[in-house]
Design a protein around this motif. Structure first.
Motif, PDB file in Angstrom:
ATOM      1  N   GLU A 100       9.934  10.130   2.806  1.00 41.63           N
ATOM      2  CA  GLU A 100       9.740   9.434   2.122  1.00 41.63           C
ATOM      3  C   GLU A 100      10.430   7.268   2.517  1.00 41.63           C
ATOM      4  O   GLU A 100       9.508   6.667   2.007  1.00 41.63           O
ATOM      5  N   ALA A 101      10.526   7.329   3.634  1.00 47.74           N
ATOM      6  CA  ALA A 101      10.682   5.980   4.347  1.00 47.74           C
ATOM      7  C   ALA A 101       9.342   6.088   4.913  1.00 47.74           C
ATOM      8  O   ALA A 101       8.907   4.661   4.551  1.00 47.74           O
ATOM      9  N   ARG A 102       8.520   6.453   5.245  1.00 45.04           N
ATOM     10  CA  ARG A 102       7.134   6.527   5.769  1.00 45.04           C
ATOM     11  C   ARG A 102       6.476   6.604   4.033  1.00 45.04           C
ATOM     12  O   ARG A 102       5.381   4.992   4.615  1.00 45.04           O
ATOM     13  N   GLU A 103       6.709   6.382   3.680  1.00 45.66           N
ATOM     14  CA  GLU A 103       5.534   6.297   2.314  1.00 45.66           C
ATOM     15  C   GLU A 103       6.059   5.165   1.835  1.00 45.66           C
ATOM     16  O   GLU A 103       4.802   4.568   0.980  1.00 45.66           O
ATOM     17  N   ALA A 104       7.005   4.960   1.880  1.00 45.68           N
ATOM     18  CA  ALA A 104       7.702   3.433   1.221  1.00 45.68           C
ATOM     19  C   ALA A 104       7.322   2.288   2.217  1.00 45.68           C
ATOM     20  O   ALA A 104       6.421   1.228   1.306  1.00 45.68           O
ATOM     21  N   ALA A 105       7.350   2.546   3.333  1.00 45.86           N
ATOM     22  CA  ALA A 105       6.470   1.706   4.489  1.00 45.86           C
ATOM     23  C   ALA A 105       5.235   1.185   3.818  1.00 45.86           C
ATOM     24  O   ALA A 105       4.422   0.315   3.650  1.00 45.86           O
ATOM     25  N   LEU A 106       4.242   2.379   3.989  1.00 45.28           N
ATOM     26  CA  LEU A 106       2.843   3.020   3.775  1.00 45.28           C
ATOM     27  C   LEU A 106       2.630   1.670   2.678  1.00 45.28           C
ATOM     28  O   LEU A 106       1.989   1.026   2.034  1.00 45.28           O
ATOM     29  N   ILE A 145       0.378  -1.178   1.578  1.00 48.30           N
ATOM     30  CA  ILE A 145      -0.597  -1.515   0.873  1.00 48.30           C
ATOM     31  C   ILE A 145      -0.120  -2.826  -0.020  1.00 48.30           C
ATOM     32  O   ILE A 145      -1.234  -3.329  -0.437  1.00 48.30           O
ATOM     33  N   ARG A 146       0.480  -2.467  -0.925  1.00 47.02           N
ATOM     34  CA  ARG A 146       1.227  -3.379  -1.390  1.00 47.02           C
ATOM     35  C   ARG A 146       0.574  -5.389  -0.920  1.00 47.02           C
ATOM     36  O   ARG A 146       0.189  -5.963  -1.600  1.00 47.02           O
ATOM     37  N   LYS A 147       1.628  -5.008  -0.008  1.00 48.69           N
ATOM     38  CA  LYS A 147       1.268  -6.379   1.045  1.00 48.69           C
ATOM     39  C   LYS A 147       0.098  -6.808   1.272  1.00 48.69           C
ATOM     40  O   LYS A 147      -0.650  -7.619   0.699  1.00 48.69           O
ATOM     41  N   ALA A 148      -0.884  -5.785   1.871  1.00 50.90           N
ATOM     42  CA  ALA A 148      -2.392  -6.276   1.972  1.00 50.90           C
ATOM     43  C   ALA A 148      -2.931  -6.653   0.910  1.00 50.90           C
ATOM     44  O   ALA A 148      -3.903  -7.155   1.069  1.00 50.90           O
ATOM     45  N   GLN A 149      -3.154  -5.649  -0.556  1.00 46.76           N
ATOM     46  CA  GLN A 149      -3.520  -6.429  -1.627  1.00 46.76           C
ATOM     47  C   GLN A 149      -3.209  -7.741  -1.668  1.00 46.76           C
ATOM     48  O   GLN A 149      -4.106  -8.308  -2.103  1.00 46.76           O
ATOM     49  N   ASP A 154      -2.086  -9.860   1.025  1.00 50.19           N
ATOM     50  CA  ASP A 154      -3.120 -10.311   1.418  1.00 50.19           C
ATOM     51  C   ASP A 154      -4.192 -10.403   0.760  1.00 50.19           C
ATOM     52  O   ASP A 154      -4.656 -12.264   0.767  1.00 50.19           O
ATOM     53  N   ARG A 155      -4.673  -9.552   0.211  1.00 49.43           N
ATOM     54  CA  ARG A 155      -6.408 -10.023  -0.158  1.00 49.43           C
ATOM     55  C   ARG A 155      -5.896 -10.523  -0.960  1.00 49.43           C
ATOM     56  O   ARG A 155      -7.776 -11.792  -1.556  1.00 49.43           O
ATOM     57  N   ASP A 156      -5.452 -10.737  -2.323  1.00 49.89           N
ATOM     58  CA  ASP A 156      -5.778 -11.170  -3.149  1.00 49.89           C
ATOM     59  C   ASP A 156      -5.636 -13.063  -2.903  1.00 49.89           C
ATOM     60  O   ASP A 156      -6.041 -13.859  -3.426  1.00 49.89           O
ATOM     61  N   ALA A 157      -4.536 -13.618  -2.141  1.00 46.32           N
ATOM     62  CA  ALA A 157      -4.518 -14.308  -1.644  1.00 46.32           C
ATOM     63  C   ALA A 157      -5.758 -15.680  -1.384  1.00 46.32           C
ATOM     64  O   ALA A 157      -6.020 -16.338  -1.077  1.00 46.32           O
ATOM     65  N   ALA A 158      -6.018 -13.831  -0.254  1.00 47.69           N
ATOM     66  CA  ALA A 158      -6.470 -15.093   0.821  1.00 47.69           C
ATOM     67  C   ALA A 158      -8.705 -15.093  -0.505  1.00 47.69           C
ATOM     68  O   ALA A 158      -9.129 -15.988   0.057  1.00 47.69           O
ATOM     69  N   SER A 159      -8.462 -13.871  -1.100  1.00 49.60           N
ATOM     70  CA  SER A 159      -9.759 -14.231  -1.955  1.00 49.60           C
ATOM     71  C   SER A 159      -9.351 -15.807  -2.638  1.00 49.60           C
ATOM     72  O   SER A 159     -10.506 -16.538  -3.434  1.00 49.60           O
ATOM     73  N   ALA A 160      -8.109 -16.038  -3.319  1.00 50.05           N
ATOM     74  CA  ALA A 160      -8.068 -17.140  -3.959  1.00 50.05           C
ATOM     75  C   ALA A 160      -8.096 -18.649  -3.067  1.00 50.05           C
ATOM     76  O   ALA A 160      -8.792 -18.754  -3.779  1.00 50.05           O
ATOM     77  N   LEU A 161      -7.693 -18.333  -2.166  1.00 48.80           N
ATOM     78  CA  LEU A 161      -7.375 -19.408  -1.002  1.00 48.80           C
ATOM     79  C   LEU A 161      -9.459 -19.675  -0.670  1.00 48.80           C
ATOM     80  O   LEU A 161      -9.990 -20.449  -0.828  1.00 48.80           O
ATOM     81  N   LEU A 162     -10.280 -18.701  -0.438  1.00 49.72           N
ATOM     82  CA  LEU A 162     -11.862 -18.657  -0.190  1.00 49.72           C
ATOM     83  C   LEU A 162     -12.179 -19.036  -1.937  1.00 49.72           C
ATOM     84  O   LEU A 162     -13.585 -20.243  -1.317  1.00 49.72           O
TER      85      LEU A 162
END
Lengths: 320, 191
Positions: free
Chosen positions: B64-70, B74-78, B80-88
């Motif tokens: 469960e910890a691993r699932e939570a970490a994953l 994923i949430r963080k990556a999303q 980051d991606r949103d932030a990056a796209s906004a920045l772009l």
């Protein structure tokens, strides 16, 4: 690694007839009279066979008190509990239950440790721990939680233990010198009774006073005379249905394991009955049945767990 | 877990199910052995306790910890991606703005230079015209002056000649007027 594994498998298969020989030996000695070699093997007793390096490659030890030359009796005297006469002396199956439980505990605890270590080191388990994790997760996520219903986490430890306990017992029976404890009706009946109690208690907790409706059929949609009639007819049926489930669980597991071992032992006996090149046929049949039994060992553990989960889910969901 | 404990409690009052059928005669496969049932129960319950506490709980917790970490990853990556796209997008916008500005500057510069060129050309032309005009005017003035000079000279000459001819000095204002009138009657040269 693979070579070692296949070597081990081959050794296991070769040892199979060797293990049978121990039982076949007395049959040869007393060829005139028919000696049952199968029943002592699959039933419980105070004797146990240990591997031994010299022919006949086993050493019989007595778990109880020695009586006469070969006799062996219960270690402790009978205990009278009300109308029952019980004997808590250790028997072959008690010893194998203990061995199985100890082995399983060690394996699972070490696996959990390895799992934690791997998770800490590389973020995921690997090897055997990954396999056990896959099994635990499959049983938990695909078998227990969907069938038991909402808030099913409380049933996970019991049902997982059930699965691994039965699996270990089944597999121990396939090892030479091993004994199938799940081929004993006492063991399967106890497991079934535990499941029965878990089912009923889960029903009581989930339904409250509505639990009574799972025993007493009282349909308020019917007219009163018909309702009383249906109550008299249906209540015994409901009760029988309740009791049938654990009985079916116990008989299914017991019969499957016993039948498989009887067939296996019959083929092994045939090898020594033919005493010629024809023995190759029962030999290969015994190998095939062994493989089938390996599958059945997993299957029956799975089925017991699955049906227990289904029954628990059924009674928790039942709203008459 | 609590259900399991309740189960074991319930089980302890159910030994009547365990029909004691021991010893004597051929072993019956279907006759339960109360002692073995007791041991099975005991071993099973202990095993369940041990496994659930030391094996299943840490295993499931780790998963469960691993699932939570994953999920977190994923949430963080999303994010980051949103932030990056906004920045772009912002970068793109800025770039577009800069480009447009540069374009504007260039266009402005070109227009200015064009205007400057045109105005300079115009000015030059005007100056040229002016110089030309001035030169022409000066030429005209020179010409007029020269003609006047010539005329005065001619009057003087004519008066001197006529005085010689008539033996006297013709210098009265009346004479000069007469000649001047005469010359004025002559059409002007070059016109």
């Amino acid at each position: 690694m693979r070579a070692i594994r296949s070597l081990f498998l081959a050794a296991t298969l070769l040892a199979l007839p060797a293990a049978a020989q121990e039982h076949a030996a007395p049959a040869e000695g007393a060829a005139a009279e028919n000696v049952d070699i199968i029943t002592p093997h699959i039933t419980d007793g105070f004797h146990m066979e240990l591997p031994y390096w010299a022919p006949p490659f086993y050493k019989e030890i007595c778990l109880g008190r020695h009586v006469g030359e070969h006799g062996c009796e219960a270690l402790w005297p009978d205990v009278h509990v009300g109308p029952l006469t019980l004997n808590f002396s250790p028997t072959k199956h008690v010893v194998f239950l203990f061995i199985g439980a100890t082995l399983l505990s060690l394996i699972m605890i070490m696996t959990a440790r390895a799992h934690a270590r791997h998770t800490h080191a590389i973020g995921r388990p690997k090897g055997f721990a990954a396999g056990i994790e896959a099994m635990v997760l499959y049983i938990r996520n695909e078998v227990i939680l969907p069938n038991v219903g909402h808030h099913g986490n409380g049933f996970v430890p019991y049902l997982l233990t059930c699965f691994f306990f039965i699996l270990t017992a089944n597999l121990l029976g396939l090892i030479p010198y091993g004994s199938t404890t799940t081929g004993n009706i006492s063991v399967t009946a106890t497991l079934a009774i535990i499941t029965f109690v878990v089912i009923e208690v889960a029903g009581m907790r989930a339904l409250g006073s509505g639990y009574l409706s799972t025993i007493f059929y009282w349909n308020k949609d019917l007219a009163l005379p018909i309702r009383i009639l249906m109550f008299i007819v249906m209540s015994p049926v409901e009760l029988v249905g309740k009791i049938t489930k654990p009985i079916a669980l116990a008989i299914r597991l017991f019969a499957n394991m016993t039948a498989g071992h009887i067939v296996l032992l019959a083929f092994i006996g045939l090898i020594f009955t033919f005493k010629s090149f024809v023995s190759a046929a029962p030999f290969f049949m015994a190998v095939a049945i062994s493989m089938l039994e390996l599958f059945v060992a997993f299957l029956q553990a799975f089925i017991f767990t699955l049906l227990s989960a289904v029954f628990i889910g059924q009674i928790r969901e039942s709203h008459h | 877990m609590r259900t399991a404990i309740l189960a074991s409690l319930g089980l302890s009052v159910m030994p009547s199910l365990a029909l004691a059928a021991e010893a004597g005669g051929k072993p019956n496969l279907l006759s339960p052995n109360g002692g073995l049932m007791f041991w099975t129960l005991l071993i099973f319950l202990v095993l369940m306790f041990v496994l659930s506490k030391f094996a299943f709980k840490p295993l499931v917790a780790a998963v469960e910890a691993r699932e939570a970490a994953l999920e977190e990853a994923i949430r963080k990556a999303q994010q980051d991606r949103d932030a990056a796209s906004a920045l772009l997008a912002e970068q793109q916008k800025q770039l577009d703005g800069a480009r447009a500005e540069a374009q504007k500057f260039i266009a402005e510069g070109r227009a200015t230079s064009e205007k400057l060129k045109a105005s300079m050309l115009e000015e030059t032309k005007i100056q040229q015209q002016e110089m030309l005009d001035r030169a022409r005017r000066e030429l005209e003035n020179e010409k007029v002056r020269a003609i006047d000079e010539l005329r005065r000279e001619a009057v003087d000459l004519a008066l001197a000649g006529a005085g010689k001819v008539i033996g006297r000095n013709l210098d009265s204002a009346a004479d000069r007027k007469l000649i001047d009138d005469f010359i004025a009657s002559i059409p002007k040269a070059g016109k």
